[in-house]
Enzyme design. Structure first.
Site, short mmCIF file in Angstrom:
data_model
loop_
_atom_site.label_atom_id
_atom_site.label_comp_id
_atom_site.label_asym_id
_atom_site.label_seq_id
_atom_site.Cartn_x
_atom_site.Cartn_y
_atom_site.Cartn_z
N LYS A 26 70.94 116.24 -55.09
CA LYS A 26 70.85 114.63 -54.84
C LYS A 26 72.41 114.18 -54.90
O LYS A 26 72.60 113.19 -54.02
CB LYS A 26 70.20 114.05 -55.93
CG LYS A 26 68.59 114.61 -56.04
CD LYS A 26 68.05 114.18 -54.99
CE LYS A 26 66.76 114.63 -55.17
NZ LYS A 26 65.74 114.56 -54.01
N HIS A 29 66.90 111.34 -47.35
CA HIS A 29 66.15 112.05 -48.11
C HIS A 29 64.86 112.44 -47.34
O HIS A 29 63.66 111.54 -47.62
CB HIS A 29 65.78 111.06 -49.45
CG HIS A 29 64.90 111.53 -50.55
ND1 HIS A 29 64.24 110.74 -51.45
CD2 HIS A 29 64.74 112.84 -50.91
CE1 HIS A 29 63.81 111.64 -52.42
NE2 HIS A 29 63.81 113.02 -52.12
N ASP A 75 63.06 118.21 -48.45
CA ASP A 75 63.73 117.12 -49.26
C ASP A 75 64.68 116.44 -48.66
O ASP A 75 64.86 115.26 -48.88
CB ASP A 75 64.32 117.71 -50.61
CG ASP A 75 64.43 116.81 -51.61
OD1 ASP A 75 63.49 115.68 -51.85
OD2 ASP A 75 65.38 116.70 -52.46
N SER A 80 60.23 110.42 -54.31
CA SER A 80 60.08 111.66 -54.79
C SER A 80 58.61 111.70 -55.62
O SER A 80 58.06 110.55 -55.72
CB SER A 80 60.83 111.58 -56.22
OG SER A 80 62.23 111.24 -56.05
N CYS A 98 55.81 112.14 -53.62
CA CYS A 98 54.74 111.58 -52.97
C CYS A 98 54.18 112.71 -51.98
O CYS A 98 53.83 112.17 -51.05
CB CYS A 98 55.35 110.51 -52.35
SG CYS A 98 55.63 108.97 -53.14
N ARG A 129 59.22 121.97 -62.46
CA ARG A 129 59.54 122.28 -61.32
C ARG A 129 59.42 123.77 -61.04
O ARG A 129 59.52 124.66 -61.98
CB ARG A 129 60.85 121.82 -61.29
CG ARG A 129 61.15 120.28 -61.33
CD ARG A 129 60.66 119.74 -59.98
NE ARG A 129 60.96 118.03 -60.00
CZ ARG A 129 61.18 117.52 -59.09
NH1 ARG A 129 61.31 117.95 -57.78
NH2 ARG A 129 61.30 116.34 -59.16
#
Ligand code: OXD
Ligand code: MN
Length: 598
Positions: free
Chosen positions: A223, A243, A290, A265, A267, A382
């Protein structure tokens, strides 16, 4: 384990500076070899930081448990530090570098005492590709080193490019837990929340992260570099850092097209990136789940690459039913964080299987028994898995691919139809700017479930002023024309009738993708509405679909009374731009009101 000599003066001087500042016990240069990864993984297991999972069930895989205060990205502690506040804009936390640097330097002072400092040269994108960018992360977290090994291309070949003078982004990370002699190291060292900083200095192309060891706060290629710093680089250099997932689609006639999709994020981006189409003869292949870096090339088309080399996916909800390809991807060589542990040393999370085990060790390391109220996994648990594990990975996943369609989407229980197409590219930019979604567990936020606007799914990731970001999309589009540019769509798999989802989602989403690809070829399969083009149900593939016609009509309905509320909410949201609202948004909003006769 000795790496190449560092010949680059900037890199060498920087490493020396950080050594002097942070005072690590020793320094390791990451060479990117499997041997180095395996040795560090073994050491982590030996020191009790990681648990080795059952090698028969989950070869070469680890489980980490984080500190309960360090479980997600922390937007409140994420800063864009530019000399002028207006360069960070209304969506970012701003601190001047003059204030922030001394504050952070005092935290970094001696912060790596008792620890090893890893120097990790990495490439975002294929090493040496024109669209790729380089970084070097200095970290005192072995967890970060192992994860960066999976998520990026690391090692000596990157160092070669840096030695040859290629620019790199300086990424400094410390968990913020110096070890004085005799002190016991906790399993997951980190600093208290008010000492955590995830700071970006776009003017210097530099990242300083302190105090958190988790995901996007600590794996700085993702990110921090590939979105926040890259978006600001892209603004200056004329490209886009987004993104977005990247998906390759082959229809029943073997026509190949590529799409990208921006979703907030958690979804379902990873699910869509690995979709098994339900349509006969269709095939989908994964390129990225991503992040997409995109640019217009000489032929006027927009091309995209996935800068990452792995997936850092949300585990809960992932199952053979929801995403069989992700399940295969994480069969081996994977790092799990904050999932539960089964009695036979394998992993568990919510909705993994229908039948829950009787006993687990939960993500905090405590016994969990069937029927316990607290769930055994963390909702933002994760997996970190190499992209090459993915069974649907496209052969050409490392090359730039031409994009035919861009999808925007989010979780909206009402108002937004299953799919609609923008009238043109500029209207598409407006659709991106009004995206909204229910807040999920990917970020520490007390408002989970409420709708928040998340323009382009980039709200927490735009590294500069959002007004300039919108203008930049427009400027990029002016390099080509609507004929050649990707067509823009807004999708919503999450529309509800009371509490039940109207659309089955997953593989059935391929029906929507089919309609979208037909639209990119100009097929007359739509009905025009004030918000854009929605499917003409007589021309939408409903064969074999278990959704009634009435429900389908509900799914594509555009209802004036709900849009009146939506428009008020958009107007309200646009107030955050103050006097700096981009003209394109003002015009588009006025046009929308006119089309509705409001
Ligand atoms: C992610 C996120 O981890 O968007 O991808 O939070
Ligand atoms: Mn993401």
């Amino acid at each position: 384990m000795q790496s190449k000599i560092i010949e680059n003066q900037t890199l060498f001087t920087w490493i020396e500076e950080i050594k002097t500042l942070c005072r690590p016990n020793d320094v390791v240069i990451w060479t990117g070899t499997q041997k180095q990864y395996d040795e560090l993984a073994d050491e982590e297991v030996k020191t009790g930081k990681a648990i080795r999972l059952n090698p028969e069930k989950r070869p070469n895989s680890l489980l980490y448990r984080s500190d309960p205060s360090d479980v997600a990205r922390i937007e409140k502690r994420t800063f864009i530090s530019t000399s002028k506040e207006e360069n960070a804009g209304p969506t970012n936390n701003w601190i001047s570098p003059k204030d922030l640097k001394p504050r952070m330097l005092s935290l970094y002072k001696n912060s790596m005492k008792g620890r090893t400092m890893y120097v990790i040269p990495f490439s975002m994108g294929l090493i040496g590709l024109g669209m790729s960018r380089l970084g070097v992360e200095i970290t005192d977290s072995p967890y970060v080193a192992l994860n960066m090994h999976i998520m990026t291309r690391t090692g000596d070949k990157v160092l070669d490019l840096i030695n040859n003078g290629q620019d790199f982004v300086k990424c400094l990370h410390s968990v913020g837990y110096p070890l004085e002699p005799g002190m016991k190291d906790p399993v997951w060292p980190c600093a208290p929340i008010e000492e955590k900083y995830i700071s970006h200095f776009p003017e210097e192309r530099m990242i300083w992260s302190y105090g958190s060891g988790y995901g996007g706060n600590a794996l700085l290629g993702k990110k921090c570099l590939a979105l926040r710093i890259a978006s600001s680089m892209a603004e200056k250099e004329g490209w886009l850092a987004e993104h977005m997932l990247i998906l390759k689609l082959k229809d029943a006639n073997n026509n190949v097209k590529y799409i990208t999709g921006a979703f907030p994020s958690a979804c379902g981006k990873t699910n869509l990136a690995m979709i098994n189409p339900s349509l006969k003869g269709w095939k989908a292949e994964t390129i990225g789940d991503d992040i997409a870096w995109m640019e217009i090339k000489d032929d006027g088309k927009m091309y995209a690459i996935n800068p990452e080399a792995g997936f850092f996916g949300v585990a809960p909800g992932t199952s053979i039913r929801s995403n069989p390809n992700a399940m295969k991807t994480i069969e081996k060589n994977t790092i799990f964080t904050n999932v539960a542990l089964t009695d036979d040393n394998d992993v568990w999370w919510k909705d993994l299987k229908d039948e829950e085990p009787n006993h687990l060790i939960d993500w905090r390391g405590n016994d969990w028994n069937k029927g316990d109220i607290l769930r055994p996994d963390h909702p933002n648990a994760r997996f970190t898995a190499p992209i090459i594990n993915c069974p649907t990975l496209a052969k050409n996943y490392e090359s730039p691919v031409p994009i035919s369609a861009i999808l925007f989407g989010g979780r909206r229980p009402s108002t937004i139809p299953l799919v609609h197409q923008s009238f043109d590219f500029e209207h598409g930019i407006f659709l991106g700017s009004i995206m909204g979604s229910e807040i999920t567990a990917a970020v520490l936020d007390e408002n989970i479930g409420k709708v928040r606007r998340d323009p382009f799914a980039m709200l927490p990731f735009i590294g500069y002023n959002i007004s300039n970001y919108i203008q930049h999309w427009l400027d990029v589009s002016k390099k080509s024309n609507d004929e050649l540019l990707p067509k823009i769509f807004y999708v919503n798999w999450f529309r509800k009738d009371k509490d039940t989802f109207l659309w089955p989602g997953f593989g059935e989403n391929s029906r929507v993708l089919e309609w979208i690809l037909q639209r990119t070829e100009g097929k007359e399969n739509f009905i025009e509405t004030p918000i854009g083009l929605v499917p003409d149900l007589d021309k939408f593939n409903l064969e074999g679909l278990s959704v009634s016609r009435t429900k389908m009509e509900e799914l594509v309905k555009v209802d004036k009374s709900t849009w009146e509320i939506e428009i008020k909410s958009i107007e309200n949201y646009f107030r955050m731009y103050k006097n700096n609202i981009p003209h394109i948004l003002k015009n588009q909003l006025n046009n929308l009101k006119k089309r509705f006769d409001i």
